[in-house]
Design a protein around this motif. Sequence first.
Motif, mmCIF file in Angstrom:
data_model
loop_
_atom_site.group_PDB
_atom_site.id
_atom_site.type_symbol
_atom_site.label_atom_id
_atom_site.label_comp_id
_atom_site.label_asym_id
_atom_site.label_seq_id
_atom_site.Cartn_x
_atom_site.Cartn_y
_atom_site.Cartn_z
ATOM 1 N N HIS A 64 0.866 -1.188 0.000
ATOM 2 C CA HIS A 64 0.000 0.000 0.000
ATOM 3 C C HIS A 64 0.899 1.232 0.000
ATOM 4 C CE1 HIS A 64 -4.022 -1.881 0.621
ATOM 5 N NE2 HIS A 64 -3.227 -2.891 0.931
ATOM 6 N N ALA A 65 0.986 1.844 -1.170
ATOM 7 C CA ALA A 65 2.000 2.865 -1.404
ATOM 8 C C ALA A 65 1.503 4.285 -1.162
ATOM 9 C CB ALA A 65 2.527 2.750 -2.842
ATOM 10 N N ALA A 66 0.203 4.524 -1.199
ATOM 11 C CA ALA A 66 -0.322 5.877 -1.007
ATOM 12 C C ALA A 66 -1.794 5.790 -0.629
ATOM 13 C CB ALA A 66 -0.148 6.722 -2.269
ATOM 14 N N ALA A 67 -2.268 6.833 0.028
ATOM 15 C CA ALA A 67 -3.679 6.907 0.411
ATOM 16 C C ALA A 67 -4.130 8.359 0.308
ATOM 17 C CB ALA A 67 -3.904 6.368 1.821
ATOM 18 N N GLY A 68 -5.373 8.542 -0.106
ATOM 19 C CA GLY A 68 -5.921 9.889 -0.231
ATOM 20 C C GLY A 68 -7.227 10.015 0.536
ATOM 21 N N GLY B 230 -14.426 10.054 2.546
ATOM 22 C CA GLY B 230 -13.887 8.701 2.450
ATOM 23 C C GLY B 230 -12.425 8.720 2.037
ATOM 24 N N SER B 231 -11.836 7.559 2.056
ATOM 25 C CA SER B 231 -10.424 7.425 1.689
ATOM 26 C C SER B 231 -10.273 6.374 0.597
ATOM 27 C CB SER B 231 -9.585 7.032 2.911
ATOM 28 O OG SER B 231 -10.037 5.792 3.447
ATOM 29 N N VAL B 232 -9.186 6.499 -0.165
ATOM 30 C CA VAL B 232 -8.869 5.555 -1.230
ATOM 31 C C VAL B 232 -7.396 5.156 -1.092
ATOM 32 C CG1 VAL B 232 -8.727 5.163 -3.715
ATOM 33 C CG2 VAL B 232 -10.573 6.567 -2.784
ATOM 34 N N ASN B 233 -7.130 3.870 -1.089
ATOM 35 C CA ASN B 233 -5.760 3.364 -1.044
ATOM 36 C C ASN B 233 -5.286 3.032 -2.454
ATOM 37 O OD1 ASN B 233 -5.445 3.427 1.803
ATOM 38 N ND2 ASN B 233 -6.565 1.504 1.988
ATOM 39 N N ALA B 234 -4.027 3.310 -2.717
ATOM 40 C CA ALA B 234 -3.390 2.904 -3.974
ATOM 41 C C ALA B 234 -2.302 1.897 -3.616
ATOM 42 C CB ALA B 234 -2.796 4.100 -4.700
ATOM 43 N N TYR B 235 -2.341 0.725 -4.245
ATOM 44 C CA TYR B 235 -1.383 -0.321 -3.890
ATOM 45 C C TYR B 235 -0.746 -0.927 -5.132
ATOM 46 C CZ TYR B 235 -5.143 -3.578 -5.161
ATOM 47 O OH TYR B 235 -6.135 -4.259 -5.834
ATOM 48 N N VAL B 236 0.405 -1.558 -4.924
ATOM 49 C CA VAL B 236 1.111 -2.271 -5.980
ATOM 50 C C VAL B 236 1.028 -3.758 -5.670
ATOM 51 C CG1 VAL B 236 3.320 -2.631 -7.146
ATOM 52 C CG2 VAL B 236 2.676 -0.346 -6.377
ATOM 53 N N GLU B 237 0.595 -4.527 -6.653
ATOM 54 C CA GLU B 237 0.425 -5.973 -6.480
ATOM 55 C C GLU B 237 1.722 -6.687 -6.860
ATOM 56 O OE1 GLU B 237 -0.496 -9.099 -5.237
ATOM 57 O OE2 GLU B 237 -2.427 -8.059 -5.367
ATOM 58 N N LEU C 135 -15.851 4.637 2.595
ATOM 59 C CA LEU C 135 -16.606 5.780 3.123
ATOM 60 C C LEU C 135 -16.555 5.786 4.650
ATOM 61 C CD1 LEU C 135 -19.817 5.870 0.896
ATOM 62 C CD2 LEU C 135 -17.735 7.217 0.670
ATOM 63 N N HIS C 136 -16.341 6.980 5.214
ATOM 64 C CA HIS C 136 -16.355 7.146 6.668
ATOM 65 C C HIS C 136 -17.793 7.467 7.083
ATOM 66 C CE1 HIS C 136 -12.133 6.972 6.117
ATOM 67 N NE2 HIS C 136 -11.966 8.233 5.748
ATOM 68 N N GLN C 137 -18.477 6.462 7.600
ATOM 69 C CA GLN C 137 -19.906 6.593 7.879
ATOM 70 C C GLN C 137 -20.214 7.753 8.820
ATOM 71 O OE1 GLN C 137 -22.229 4.743 6.408
ATOM 72 N NE2 GLN C 137 -20.761 3.452 5.308
ATOM 73 N N GLU C 138 -19.327 7.984 9.788
ATOM 74 C CA GLU C 138 -19.603 9.035 10.770
ATOM 75 C C GLU C 138 -19.483 10.430 10.168
ATOM 76 O OE1 GLU C 138 -15.203 8.267 10.776
ATOM 77 O OE2 GLU C 138 -17.047 7.076 10.685
ATOM 78 N N ARG C 139 -18.939 10.527 8.973
ATOM 79 C CA ARG C 139 -18.771 11.832 8.312
ATOM 80 C C ARG C 139 -19.619 11.943 7.050
ATOM 81 N NH1 ARG C 139 -12.508 12.045 7.478
ATOM 82 N NH2 ARG C 139 -13.052 13.970 6.359
ATOM 83 N N CYS C 140 -20.605 11.078 6.922
ATOM 84 C CA CYS C 140 -21.547 11.129 5.793
ATOM 85 C C CYS C 140 -22.927 11.488 6.333
ATOM 86 C CB CYS C 140 -21.596 9.780 5.070
ATOM 87 S SG CYS C 140 -20.019 9.266 4.339
ATOM 88 N N TYR C 141 -23.528 12.540 5.792
ATOM 89 C CA TYR C 141 -24.808 12.984 6.341
ATOM 90 C C TYR C 141 -25.528 13.879 5.329
ATOM 91 C CZ TYR C 141 -21.964 17.128 7.270
ATOM 92 O OH TYR C 141 -21.114 18.201 7.135
ATOM 93 N N VAL C 142 -26.842 14.006 5.543
ATOM 94 C CA VAL C 142 -27.653 14.928 4.750
ATOM 95 C C VAL C 142 -27.474 16.327 5.330
ATOM 96 C CG1 VAL C 142 -29.973 15.573 4.052
ATOM 97 C CG2 VAL C 142 -29.326 13.160 4.109
ATOM 98 N N PHE C 143 -26.935 17.230 4.528
ATOM 99 C CA PHE C 143 -26.675 18.594 5.000
ATOM 100 C C PHE C 143 -27.936 19.460 4.904
ATOM 101 C CE2 PHE C 143 -25.397 22.993 4.037
ATOM 102 C CZ PHE C 143 -24.708 23.294 5.209
ATOM 103 N N ALA C 144 -28.670 19.333 3.822
ATOM 104 C CA ALA C 144 -29.896 20.116 3.635
ATOM 105 C C ALA C 144 -30.802 19.371 2.672
ATOM 106 C CB ALA C 144 -29.580 21.514 3.113
ATOM 107 N N GLN C 145 -32.113 19.616 2.827
ATOM 108 C CA GLN C 145 -33.056 18.920 1.949
ATOM 109 C C GLN C 145 -34.315 19.771 1.773
ATOM 110 O OE1 GLN C 145 -34.684 14.998 3.185
ATOM 111 N NE2 GLN C 145 -33.729 14.253 1.305
ATOM 112 N N GLU C 146 -34.718 19.908 0.524
ATOM 113 C CA GLU C 146 -35.972 20.604 0.200
ATOM 114 C C GLU C 146 -36.936 19.591 -0.394
ATOM 115 O OE1 GLU C 146 -34.979 23.700 -2.481
ATOM 116 O OE2 GLU C 146 -33.803 24.865 -1.031
#
Length: 200
Positions: free
Chosen positions: A51-55, A85-92, A124-135
């Motif tokens: 696992h060479a990098a993560a964003g 959320g985060s994404v890992n980049a890896y080399v196989e 996805l980080h569930q604790e940081r996913c939410y509905v901000f506004a809704q009409e």
Amino acid sequence: MRWRIGVVAAAVAAVVVLVAAFLVVPRIGTDAVDRSHPAVLQSLRELSQFHAAAGEYQVVLDIEHDVRYVPDVLAGQRTLFVAAGSVNAYVEFGDLADGALKVSPDGESIEVALPTPVLDKPNLHQERCYVFAQERGLVDRLAALVETRDQQPFYVAAEQKIADAARESGLVGRAEESARKMLSGMLGGLGYRVRFTDAG
């Protein structure tokens, strides 16, 4: 008596000449070629995924559902959904071919066919996913009183947006650079000069 001493001396001299010939001739007339595969190949395979990098990414979805020919005040909804959320980049390394590492004939340098890094599925980080506004229109507000709206479509859309952001952010390039630094350090520590090629 002198004749016997001369015979013994000649025999000893002949033995010395023969031994010297066996010791010297192989060094002059033969070449040693080491075609062994580097032992480090097995170590890389055992490493499997590096696992060479993560964003880390955050997106805001603005999704609107309209009902044709019906005013928005009566039906339809618009939602602002925040997702992180985060994404890992890896080399196989697990599937490296035997020719992925090539040692030069002089044993001083090594050529590495580096596999292209792969982006993992967004996490996805569930604790940081939410509905901000809704009409909502009147009908949708009344429906919300008796049923819970499924938020799964928002999560699916967020995963896709974050995956797209990871591809566009150069994460693969950073992972490749990190993998090269790791291999350069490891193989350089074994005394090799390292050159990289595309595994293709």
